[in-house]
Write a protein that holds these residues in place. Structure first.
Motif, PDB file in Angstrom:
ATOM      1  N   ASN A 150     -21.182  -4.365 -13.623  1.00  0.00           N
ATOM      2  CA  ASN A 150     -20.935  -5.212 -12.462  1.00  0.00           C
ATOM      3  C   ASN A 150     -20.825  -6.659 -12.902  1.00  0.00           C
ATOM      4  OD1 ASN A 150     -21.333  -3.452  -9.899  1.00  0.00           O
ATOM      5  ND2 ASN A 150     -22.957  -2.846 -11.289  1.00  0.00           N
ATOM      6  N   ALA A 151     -19.976  -7.405 -12.212  1.00  0.00           N
ATOM      7  CA  ALA A 151     -19.879  -8.833 -12.500  1.00  0.00           C
ATOM      8  C   ALA A 151     -19.378  -9.548 -11.246  1.00  0.00           C
ATOM      9  CB  ALA A 151     -18.933  -9.092 -13.657  1.00  0.00           C
TER      10      ALA A 151
ATOM     11  N   PRO B 104     -17.459 -12.855 -10.951  1.00  0.00           N
ATOM     12  CA  PRO B 104     -16.815 -14.091 -11.396  1.00  0.00           C
ATOM     13  C   PRO B 104     -16.556 -15.016 -10.212  1.00  0.00           C
ATOM     14  CG  PRO B 104     -15.347 -12.183 -11.697  1.00  0.00           C
ATOM     15  CD  PRO B 104     -16.585 -11.684 -11.062  1.00  0.00           C
TER      16      PRO B 104
ATOM     17  N   TRP C 237     -12.464 -15.067 -14.710  1.00  0.00           N
ATOM     18  CA  TRP C 237     -12.186 -13.830 -15.447  1.00  0.00           C
ATOM     19  C   TRP C 237     -10.692 -13.582 -15.352  1.00  0.00           C
ATOM     20  CZ3 TRP C 237     -15.839  -9.308 -16.380  1.00  0.00           C
ATOM     21  CH2 TRP C 237     -17.143  -9.778 -16.640  1.00  0.00           C
TER      22      TRP C 237
ATOM     23  N   ARG D  87     -14.366 -15.118 -18.889  1.00  0.00           N
ATOM     24  CA  ARG D  87     -14.015 -14.059 -19.837  1.00  0.00           C
ATOM     25  C   ARG D  87     -12.546 -13.711 -19.729  1.00  0.00           C
ATOM     26  NH1 ARG D  87     -18.182  -9.149 -20.697  1.00  0.00           N
ATOM     27  NH2 ARG D  87     -16.611  -8.709 -22.271  1.00  0.00           N
TER      28      ARG D  87
ATOM     29  N   TRP E 277     -15.299  -1.692 -14.788  1.00  0.00           N
ATOM     30  CA  TRP E 277     -15.837  -2.915 -14.183  1.00  0.00           C
ATOM     31  C   TRP E 277     -15.784  -2.848 -12.673  1.00  0.00           C
ATOM     32  CZ3 TRP E 277     -18.362  -6.496 -16.896  1.00  0.00           C
ATOM     33  CH2 TRP E 277     -18.134  -6.575 -18.276  1.00  0.00           C
TER      34      TRP E 277
ATOM     35  N   LEU F 276     -16.001  -5.624  -9.943  1.00  0.00           N
ATOM     36  CA  LEU F 276     -15.998  -7.083  -9.858  1.00  0.00           C
ATOM     37  C   LEU F 276     -16.060  -7.530  -8.407  1.00  0.00           C
ATOM     38  CD1 LEU F 276     -13.134  -7.637 -12.465  1.00  0.00           C
ATOM     39  CD2 LEU F 276     -15.588  -7.835 -12.872  1.00  0.00           C
TER      40      LEU F 276
END
Lengths: 947, 88
Positions: A165-166, A168, A194, A235, A265, A267
């Motif tokens: 998980n992210a 941005p 990202w 990233r 991912w 996101l």
């Protein structure tokens, strides 16, 4: 043979590293940096697959995700991944590549003869013909003939894809010029950016078209962007497909890695900028699916990056300026190039290129590959036809995110309507094809300060709109992957399937794995022309995830096998294991089924017989231990239960049921009253969460959260159930107090400073003690109990033995002996229904017409009339004579350890008033006879409970 | 994947939640005086509005029932509060 490898060109390939692979068994060579597509193109292999329906030969047509034809099963190191897109698969040494939809190889496919029957196989042919004769009969054959790649059923990909998980601050999708500009501007203003790119490198069209930005080579601009992203803590992910946009701003991306497992991912960006570019439109002429017909931009891409030249005598058909540099580059590479431009006013021809103005392509001809192109009725020799029919913006993610589209007349495309989704679309995805406008739009979308990056030379992108011409002779293909022709669209229109959604389903247009990238626009515009509507009136189909095919192993991630639905584990698992337990999952818990080696059924019976003769001990820890505390605790239990608990005296236990509001038995269990305001509810092991949900519902909704609290202490206590005629002696020998407890009572005590709760509750029909001990102290306590148990001739027993013991007593398991229609009176428990005057959950439902029917299925026992052993569980009960209509079924069955012989429980229509009746038991064609008996077979007076 | 605000835990992903009921239903009582029609309406008849919906949801991880107001078309969550703070 027409494709060839240029001796110098190909900036992405490393000519010092030769990679060897095989295609349909033939040896082929390529270079490191090639994709499968470029290596095969350079090798001169033209036929790369067969079409889905007619098995026509097909070759490489596009690049990236748009490629409809070159789809392969790729085997490497014994692992086969089906349906890989050649344009997105990096070439690796030793790959074995197999074409799809072929009965032999792509080059020689006996089913190619199907193409001769095309007049008999129009759109809808399969639906009409094969439905009439029973689709199921034909389906296996049709699937074998079509079906794309072959799945190896024995191959289990490792569950090694990590889900990450992210969040941005800015997500930029696509690293072409617009994406780079957006990412750079956002990063320079301090945002964590990202940048996601589907291919292996940044730059998009700049990679093969080149260009100067702000006075320097574009790579300087790219490197500055990378530096800015890094400086701001962002990233950059290449080889990463952003495949879906979901509710509340979730985006999913599949990152492919060669040196480590892939990553999935999830996101959740604060802002999203879509710069996914555009797909080059093909052109529509007869034979436009022949190997050798290719997109112009794709040809340039394969030429510049890989040195793979599409052909030697090339006709480039177009109506736009963007294709002229393509012609120039191919000519400079050594090919003979003729531009056929449908427009009368055109740019000048690049040096060495022959230009035909106002010339339309009508057909490409040849057997298995292009030999000639027909331009305005004149045939010209050519081995390759390139098509540059304009552009279709890649708006899928905008639409998946809920966005709408507008028709932009001047740019001849459907473009995102601003403000209709949370995604900001820039660059070619927004029909801004020129380099300067793409850079400016990307820059502006990120609120970039200062002037936008500017190219030194502007590229020309204007084009005249082209449409499929329904009057053209021959077969004009619009969807290569699903074999849909322009005539099929006409058939759909004639049959009334004029909505694009109907067109799609009738012809399967755009339903292949390329998701209609090169075909949807053609189908849409053809339908618009056929029905006299505009394109916006005709509408578009719905875009759904995934944008690109994603392996299920990626979506599944690590949640497979043992991690798919991990069972809960007993605190005493080690002790059971040491005693030889064989574990199995029961209601989400891993519990001992039997102890020791050998036949399980025999072991279970033996264990149960010991328990009946002396004593047995089983681990009952998963039983719910839900504490209800507070001055209104009794009131809450009265409302949520079928049986009143407020009349229970302190220190006593009572068996009860919990119903749903529909009157159906949801769970059963014993309630202990420890104090006036303190109860413990023993819910069934698998129903604990659901019982708490129902209790909380009443507490929060009806009681206003006032005067009562609910605490789940199931995991705090380990519970051991000691049962059998010698149970009390075992307890005494272990030095534990018995307190002279009568049946259905409870005492809180302690032994050696270990708190204990001992309840006289029986699930076996014998004298039993349910002893709860804090889980942390359970191991030592159990060892002590087992020591005494074995000295008295008793033993540990597993769940299978417990099931036999409880069944012959007629004790039910909710969900096994009951189902989704069982009400308490179906179990013979009528008193609360008849006598309770207060409200309780499910009460009203017990008095509907349905609840009062006399032929409801009721719980009874069954005794086999023969000596063929236990009746089969699940077998149907049918009347002794006449029609074999099911009157119910066997719910539990097995040997009777106490009574001897066998015993079964069953739900039978009106069963409680049919005692003694002999009925038939029907199972897999076998018929046996059994007598209806009381559910309780063993010790019906219950003398053993206090034995 | 929607994110719902549990009044006790804060924003959590939707798979932690269960739908319980449409808000505003009152359990008809006492059972003896409730007609079949009233009871069926209570159990089964729902408005399922297109647009703004007021619903009771259950957060499985903390055991909280709460009133959530959300738009079933745009999926926007407008409000979320404990039952004790709800007007109905």
């Amino acid at each position: 043979m027409s494709g060839w490898r240029h001796p110098d060109l190909g900036q992405a390939v490393d000519r010092s590293r030769i990679l060897r692979f095989s295609f349909d068994g033939a040896a082929v060579e390529g270079f490191a940096g090639d994709t499968l597509a470029s290596a095969l193109l350079a090798s001169g292999t033209r036929i790369l697959g067969r079409s889905f329906k007619y098995h026509r030969p097909r070759g490489l047509m596009a690049m990236g995700a748009a490629e409809p034809n070159a789809v392969f099963d790729v085997t490497l190191d014994g692992r086969t991944i089906p349906n890989q897109r050649a344009t997105l698969t990096p070439l690796l040494d030793g790959m074995q590549v197999r074409s799809v939809n072929t009965a032999g190889s792509a080059g020689r496919d006996p089913l190619g003869a199907l193409d001769l029957l095309h007049h008999f196989l129009p759109a809808g042919f399969y639906y009409k013909t094969f439905m009439a004769m029973g689709w199921m009969r034909w389906e296996p054959m049709i699937r074998r003939m079509a079906g794309l790649g072959r799945v190896n059923a024995n191959w289990h990909p490792p569950a090694d894809v990590e889900t990450m998980n992210a969040a941005p601050q800015v997500l930029v999708i696509g690293a072409g010029p617009a994406g780079l500009a957006a990412a750079k501007a956002a990063a320079e203003s301090g945002s964590r950016v990202w940048l996601i790119e589907e291919t292996c490198a940044l730059g998009g069209t700049l990679r093969w078209r080149g260009g100067q930005i702000d006075g320097a080579d574009w790579t300087v601009f790219r490197d500055a962007t990378l530096a800015a992203i890094e400086a701001a803590g962002g990233r950059v992910l290449t080889d990463t497909t952003l495949w879906g946009a979901f509710d509340h701003g979730l985006f999913t991306a599949w990152q492919r890695r060669s040196d480590a497992p892939d990553i999935h991912w999830r996101l959740r960006p604060s802002r999203t900028i879509l710069a996914a570019g555009a797909i080059e439109r093909p052109m529509w002429f007869s034979g436009n699916d022949l190997p050798g017909v290719m997109g112009a931009e794709a040809a340039l891409h394969h030429l510049v990056l890989h040195g793979a030249v599409a052909g030697r005598r090339i006709i480039l058909a177009t109506a736009g300026d963007g294709a002229y540099p393509v012609a120039g580059a191919l000519c400079a590479a050594g090919a003979e190039v003729t531009i056929a431009d449908a427009r009368h006013v055109t740019p000048d021809a690049p040096e060495g290129v022959h230009l035909l103005r106002g010339t339309r392509i009508e057909a490409a001809t040849g057997h298995g590959a292009v030999r000639r192109a027909v331009l305005d009725h004149k045939a010209l020799d050519a081995d390759t036809v390139l098509m540059a029919g304009g552009w279709t913006p890649s708006v899928q993610l905008h639409c998946q995110a809920g966005g709408k589209l507008d028709w932009d007349e001047t740019r001849d495309a459907l473009v995102p309507r601003p403000g209709t989704s949370a995604v900001t679309t820039v660059g070619a995805a927004n029909a801004r094809y020129g380099l300067s406008e793409a850079l400016a739009e990307g820059h502006a979308a990120s609120g970039g300060s200062g002037p936008a990056p500017r190219p030194t030379v502007e590229t020309g992108w204007s084009y005249a709109p082209l449409r499929p011409d329904c009057t053209l002779k021959g077969r004009v293909w619009i969807d290569m992957q699903n074999d849909v022709t322009l005539k099929d669209v006409a058939v759909a229109a004639r049959e009334g399937y004029t909505s694009v959604e109907h067109l799609k389903r009738f012809t399967t247009l755009g339903m292949a794995t390329d998701q209609g990238r090169t075909s949807n626009f053609a189908g849409l515009s053809a339908m618009a022309a056929l029905t006299g509507r505009t394109i916006p009136e005709t509408g578009t189909t719905t875009f759904r995830p995934p944008v690109q095919p994603v392996p299920l192993a990626v979506i599944g991630g690590r949640r497979r096998g043992a991690l798919f639905n991990p069972p809960r584990r007993l605190m005493l698992e080690g002790a059971h294991k040491a005693a030889g337990a064989r574990f199995r999952e029961y209601g989400g818990w891993l519990r001992p089924a039997v102890y020791g080696a050998g036949d399980e059924a025999a072991l279970a019976l033996e264990e149960a017989q010991v328990a009946r003769a002396t004593a047995g001990l089983y681990d009952a820890s998963p039983l719910g231990k839900i504490e209800i505390l507070g001055p209104r605790a009794a009131e809450l239990l009265d409302f949520t239960g079928y049986v009143r608990m407020s009349t229970l005296t302190q220190g006593r236990a009572r068996y009860g049921l919990m119903l749903s509001e529909t009157g159906i038995v949801y769970d059963d269990g014993v309630v202990l009253r420890l104090a006036d305001d303190h109860f413990v509810l023993s819910a069934s092991s698998s129903h604990v969460a659901g019982v708490i949900q129902k209790l909380e519902d009443a507490r929060q909704d009806r009681f206003g959260s006032d005067g009562v609290v609910i605490i789940d202490r199931t995991a705090y206590w380990s519970t051991l159930s000691l049962t059998g005629p010698a149970a009390r002696s075992v307890l005494n020998r272990a030095g534990l107090p018995d307190h002279g407890l009568p049946h259905m009572s409870v005492a809180e005590t302690e032994s050696d400073c270990v708190p204990l709760r001992i309840a006289r509750i029986s699930f076996t029909g014998d004298r039993s003690y349910e002893i709860s001990v804090p889980a942390q102290q359970a191991a030592a306590f159990e060892a002590r109990l087992v020591h005494a148990l074995e000295a008295e001739g008793g033993r540990r027993i597993g769940l299978e033995a417990v099931m036999l013991l409880r069944a012959e007593k007629g004790y039910i398991l909710v969900g096994k002996d009951t189902d989704g229609v069982t009400m308490p009176h179906d179990l013979g428990w009528t008193a609360p229904r008849e006598r309770r005057t207060d409200e309780f959950v499910g009460k009203r439902s017990l008095f509907t017409a349905e609840a009062g029917r006399s032929d409801r299925r009721q719980l009874v026992g069954l005794v086999a009339e023969d000596d063929r052993g236990a009746l089969p569980t699940g077998a149907h009960v049918v009347a002794p004579a006449g029609m074999r209509r099911s009157q119910g079924f066997v719910t539990s069955s097995g040997p009777a350890p106490g009574a001897g012989g066998s015993h079964a429980l069953a739900m039978i229509e009106g069963g409680l008033s049919r005692m003694g009746e002999v009925i038939r038991i029907f199972h897999l064609g076998d018929i046996r006879h059994a007598r209806i008996a009381p559910a309780c077979l063993f010790d019906p007076v219950g003398g053993r409970l206090d034995g | 994947m929607q994110i719902f605000p549990c009044p006790f835990c804060g924003p959590r992903e939707e798979h932690e939640f269960l739908f319980a009921a449409e808000a505003g239903k009152v359990r008809p009582e006492p059972a003896a005086k409730v007609s079949d029609e009233e009871w069926a309406a209570y159990l089964y008849h729902n408005d399922a509005p297109k647009g703004i919906a007021r619903e009771i949801w259950y957060h499985q991880t903390c055991g909280t029932y709460f009133l959530m107001t959300r738009d079933t078309v745009t999926r926007d969550v407008k409000d979320s509060r404990f039952l004790s703070e709800a007007s109905t």
